[in-house]
Write a protein that holds these residues in place. Structure first.
Motif, mmCIF file in Angstrom:
data_model
loop_
_atom_site.group_PDB
_atom_site.id
_atom_site.type_symbol
_atom_site.label_atom_id
_atom_site.label_comp_id
_atom_site.label_asym_id
_atom_site.label_seq_id
_atom_site.Cartn_x
_atom_site.Cartn_y
_atom_site.Cartn_z
ATOM 1 N N TRP A 82 42.000 12.043 48.587
ATOM 2 C CA TRP A 82 40.953 12.204 47.573
ATOM 3 C C TRP A 82 39.604 12.297 48.275
ATOM 4 C CZ3 TRP A 82 41.168 13.628 42.735
ATOM 5 C CH2 TRP A 82 42.292 13.354 41.957
ATOM 6 N N ARG A 86 37.103 16.594 45.644
ATOM 7 C CA ARG A 86 38.255 16.505 44.727
ATOM 8 C C ARG A 86 38.017 15.454 43.651
ATOM 9 N NH1 ARG A 86 41.999 16.791 50.021
ATOM 10 N NH2 ARG A 86 42.182 19.077 50.169
ATOM 11 N N ARG A 89 35.695 16.972 41.072
ATOM 12 C CA ARG A 89 36.432 17.899 40.215
ATOM 13 C C ARG A 89 37.300 17.140 39.217
ATOM 14 N NH1 ARG A 89 36.577 22.849 37.840
ATOM 15 N NH2 ARG A 89 38.733 23.569 37.564
ATOM 16 N N TRP A 90 37.922 16.071 39.679
ATOM 17 C CA TRP A 90 38.773 15.256 38.799
ATOM 18 C C TRP A 90 37.951 14.628 37.680
ATOM 19 C CZ3 TRP A 90 38.332 9.732 38.829
ATOM 20 C CH2 TRP A 90 39.223 9.096 37.961
ATOM 21 N N GLU A 92 35.317 15.792 36.348
ATOM 22 C CA GLU A 92 34.870 16.844 35.423
ATOM 23 C C GLU A 92 36.002 17.363 34.552
ATOM 24 O OE1 GLU A 92 33.265 19.766 38.021
ATOM 25 O OE2 GLU A 92 31.327 18.728 38.297
ATOM 26 N N THR A 93 37.212 17.466 35.144
ATOM 27 C CA THR A 93 38.305 18.161 34.445
ATOM 28 C C THR A 93 39.575 17.335 34.276
ATOM 29 O OG1 THR A 93 39.238 19.070 36.493
ATOM 30 C CG2 THR A 93 37.472 20.333 35.440
ATOM 31 N N SER A 94 39.643 16.136 34.875
ATOM 32 C CA SER A 94 40.870 15.309 34.907
ATOM 33 C C SER A 94 41.986 15.987 35.694
ATOM 34 C CB SER A 94 41.361 14.986 33.484
ATOM 35 O OG SER A 94 40.381 14.264 32.772
ATOM 36 N N GLU A 95 41.617 16.947 36.519
ATOM 37 C CA GLU A 95 42.604 17.689 37.309
ATOM 38 C C GLU A 95 43.001 16.899 38.549
ATOM 39 O OE1 GLU A 95 42.410 21.558 40.204
ATOM 40 O OE2 GLU A 95 41.580 21.794 38.186
ATOM 41 N N ILE A 96 44.320 16.675 38.708
ATOM 42 C CA ILE A 96 44.848 15.987 39.890
ATOM 43 C C ILE A 96 45.322 17.061 40.866
ATOM 44 C CG2 ILE A 96 46.592 14.374 40.738
ATOM 45 C CD1 ILE A 96 46.547 13.058 37.989
ATOM 46 N N PRO A 97 44.801 17.085 42.083
ATOM 47 C CA PRO A 97 45.002 18.226 42.982
ATOM 48 C C PRO A 97 46.397 18.372 43.585
ATOM 49 C CG PRO A 97 43.770 16.508 44.090
ATOM 50 C CD PRO A 97 43.907 16.074 42.668
ATOM 51 N N THR A 101 48.873 11.848 46.001
ATOM 52 C CA THR A 101 47.504 11.715 46.473
ATOM 53 C C THR A 101 47.283 10.312 47.048
ATOM 54 O OG1 THR A 101 46.830 11.091 44.224
ATOM 55 C CG2 THR A 101 46.522 13.399 44.873
#
Length: 297
Positions: A82, A86, A89-90, A92-97, A101
């Motif tokens: 993390w 990243r 971004r998480w 802002e969007t709750s996106e897990i890359p 992780t």
């Protein structure tokens, strides 16, 4: 097997699928697991089936029907760090890359600082600093903890409700503790003794290091749920409890079969190396200064 707990199962109640669904474990009339089976889980099931059928060949069966079933190639997922970008971004969007992780050392330190009032703080601290598996933490017993010599002997685990052997032969190992981890374990032992005195005759002597307030063993799944709750409260990006092990693995030499450092013969040189690794990890994770005991200011 891949259709279990998927929408496809509702449309295909074939003679093969129906008994598989009926055999799923339940508790209180509800199915315990509601997630689809992974390829790794299917491979383990097939391995058991193959082992059970092998003695029947060739007298009862012409061949082993489970021996050559393919359930997908085993693939290790590399953990993704993390980074600041990243995390942003998480947020802002709750996106897990990535599926797996890990926290940075700053995240790890912030988590441990945030949960110092947690009853089982020491359990999560050990996970972060030693890389012990969840099953090893729940299965750890006091006779395998030598605080005088700063050692923990990992020789059993609790995957479900009972004690079992470790994940593999190479998983049985000795872990060195740094001074701070030794002191927190000593403090935890005193706290557990106080709980034992409070419960009196109702206390269950399970011998475990980490227990419920009444001395009964913890459930491994509950530890993961508690970890998720604490990490969310701390405002940190999501990882699994096993992610703490991945983080510790960047410094420590863990009990994997592929590790060059083995515990087959635990020599004095090996002990010195393990001590150095424990001390390095202790210094690597940044922590906030602790207030002296009794200081409320």
């Amino acid at each position: 097997m891949r259709k279990i707990n998927t929408p496809a199962a509702d449309h295909d109640l074939s003679d093969l699928l129906r008994p598989l669904l009926a055999a799923r474990a339940t508790r209180g009339g509800k199915r315990i697991s509601t997630r689809p089976l992974t390829d790794a889980r299917i491979r383990r099931i097939l391995a058991v089936a193959s082992s059970a059928l092998a003695p029947l060949v060739p007298n009862t069966l012409p061949g082993n029907p489970a021996a050559n079933v393919k359930a997908g190639k085993a693939r290790r997922r590399k953990p993704l760090l993390w980074t600041a970008a990243r995390v942003e971004r998480w947020r802002e969007t709750s996106e897990i890359p990535a599926p797996v992780t890990v926290w940075s050392r700053d995240h790890c330190g912030a988590f441990l600082d945030a949960i110092q009032g947690e009853r089982l703080y020491v359990l999560f601290e050990l996970a972060a600093y030693t890389g012990m598996r969840r099953s090893e933490l729940t299965g750890l017993c006091w006779p395998d903890v030598d605080l005088a010599s700063h050692r923990i002997h990992i020789r059993q685990a609790q995957v479900d409700d009972g004690l079992d052997s470790t994940k593999s032969e190479d998983s049985e190992r000795i872990i060195s503790l740094d001074k701070n981890r030794t002191e927190t374990l000593k403090a935890w032992r005193k706290a557990q003794l106080a709980e034992r005195l409070a419960w009196d005759a109702e206390w269950t002597d399970s011998g475990r290091v980490f227990t419920r307030e009444d001395g009964t063993p913890l459930r491994p799944a509950w530890i993961s749920v508690r970890f998720d709750t604490l990490a969310t409260r701390a405002g940190l990006p999501p990882i699994t409890l096993h992610g703490l092990r991945h983080g510790a693995a960047t410094i420590l030499l863990l009990g994997h079969a592929t590790t060059a450092f083995t515990m087959d013969i635990y020599t004095e040189v090996a002990e010195e190396l393990a001590d150095a690794a424990a001390g390095a990890l202790s210094a690597y994770i940044p922590r906030a200064p602790r207030k002296p005991a009794g200081d409320s200011g």
